[in-house]
Scaffold this motif. Structure first.
Motif, mmCIF file in Angstrom:
data_model
loop_
_atom_site.group_PDB
_atom_site.id
_atom_site.type_symbol
_atom_site.label_atom_id
_atom_site.label_comp_id
_atom_site.label_asym_id
_atom_site.label_seq_id
_atom_site.Cartn_x
_atom_site.Cartn_y
_atom_site.Cartn_z
ATOM 1 N N SER A 58 0.951 -1.132 0.147
ATOM 2 C CA SER A 58 0.267 -0.194 0.198
ATOM 3 C C SER A 58 0.864 0.865 -0.271
ATOM 4 O O SER A 58 1.768 1.548 0.337
ATOM 5 N N THR A 59 0.446 1.619 -1.161
ATOM 6 C CA THR A 59 1.339 3.441 -1.059
ATOM 7 C C THR A 59 0.862 4.865 0.567
ATOM 8 O O THR A 59 -0.179 4.314 1.244
ATOM 9 N N TYR A 60 1.610 5.611 0.416
ATOM 10 C CA TYR A 60 1.677 5.825 1.947
ATOM 11 C C TYR A 60 2.183 7.401 1.061
ATOM 12 O O TYR A 60 2.555 7.707 0.369
ATOM 13 N N ASN A 61 2.111 8.678 2.342
ATOM 14 C CA ASN A 61 1.959 9.871 1.722
ATOM 15 C C ASN A 61 1.523 9.645 -0.067
ATOM 16 O O ASN A 61 0.236 9.880 0.281
ATOM 17 N N ASP A 62 2.334 10.695 -0.668
ATOM 18 C CA ASP A 62 2.213 10.804 -2.229
ATOM 19 C C ASP A 62 2.710 9.372 -2.731
ATOM 20 O O ASP A 62 2.842 10.070 -4.247
#
Length: 224
Positions: free
Chosen positions: A181-185
């Motif tokens: 999963s992605t985080y921040n931008d």
């Protein structure tokens, strides 16, 4: 003072009514999309595009809309077959998978996949006398041009088998659960026109044993 209170109260009501109308329109539009469009009618197009781009044969079971907790498309019993002369066993078989879409971009003709959930993945790797079943016959003159955007991937119950038919060597890895999963931008991007994969600020976890962060760019045969 009392007059200003009534004015503000009236404008607040109008804003709330406008928001409720907008939400109602989005819900009705999504329901209309689900009711009026049968995703199964696009199966031949999907299968043909995969064959054109990779040379692989794909079979897809049932396609259906999924509305809760997000708008998405669910596909059951998906198989990918390559080099059938080497092995009749599919390279990839998936029991069930779901792609969850962002709703608002659909009204602008864009399909942005928010999340991918796949359950029951069997990957069968076979090699014999210099041949294998995992090389795809990608065409350099492929005219497809699309951008795939992801923010979360959940792969459950992944099983991988490897067979060297020349030496009868066999390796099996079972029951992998992989989350990314992605985080921040952060972003997970795939550009079809130049076969570019860009993974930026992504957390990953494998079976709650191995975890970390990924920043990876792949362009052709070049990794960064």
């Amino acid at each position: 003072m009392k007059h200003n209170y009534h004015v503000h109260n009236k404008w607040l009501k109008r804003i709330l009514i406008g928001i409720l109308v907008l939400i109602t329109v989005l819900i009705v539009s999504a329901l209309a999309l689900i009711i009026l469009v049968n995703p199964n009618q696009y199966k031949p197009l999907i299968i043909n595009q995969i064959r054109t781009a990779t040379g692989a044969n794909m079979t897809i079971g049932n396609l259906r809309w999924k509305f809760f907790p997000q708008l998405g498309i669910k596909a059951d019993d998906v198989s990918v077959q390559t080099n059938s002369g080497l092995s009749q066993t599919p390279l990839l078989h998936v029991n069930s998978s779901a792609l969850f879409l962002q709703i608002l971009p659909l009204f602008h003709g864009q399909a942005i996949i928010e999340k991918v959930v796949v359950n029951g993945i069997q990957i069968n790797l076979v090699t014999k006398q210099g041949q294998n079943n995992w090389n795809f016959n990608t065409t350099t003159n492929n005219n497809s041009n699309f951008l795939l955007t992801l923010s979360k991937i959940n792969l459950q119950n992944v099983n991988i088998s490897y067979l060297n038919a020349s030496t009868n060597q066999q390796i099996a890895i079972n029951n992998l659960n992989i989350e990314a999963s992605t985080y921040n931008d952060g972003k997970i991007l795939y550009f079809s026109n130049n076969n570019l994969i860009n993974i930026h600020k992504v957390n990953f976890k494998i079976n709650s044993i191995l975890d970390g962060n990924l920043d990876l760019s792949y362009d052709g045969n070049t990794y960064t």
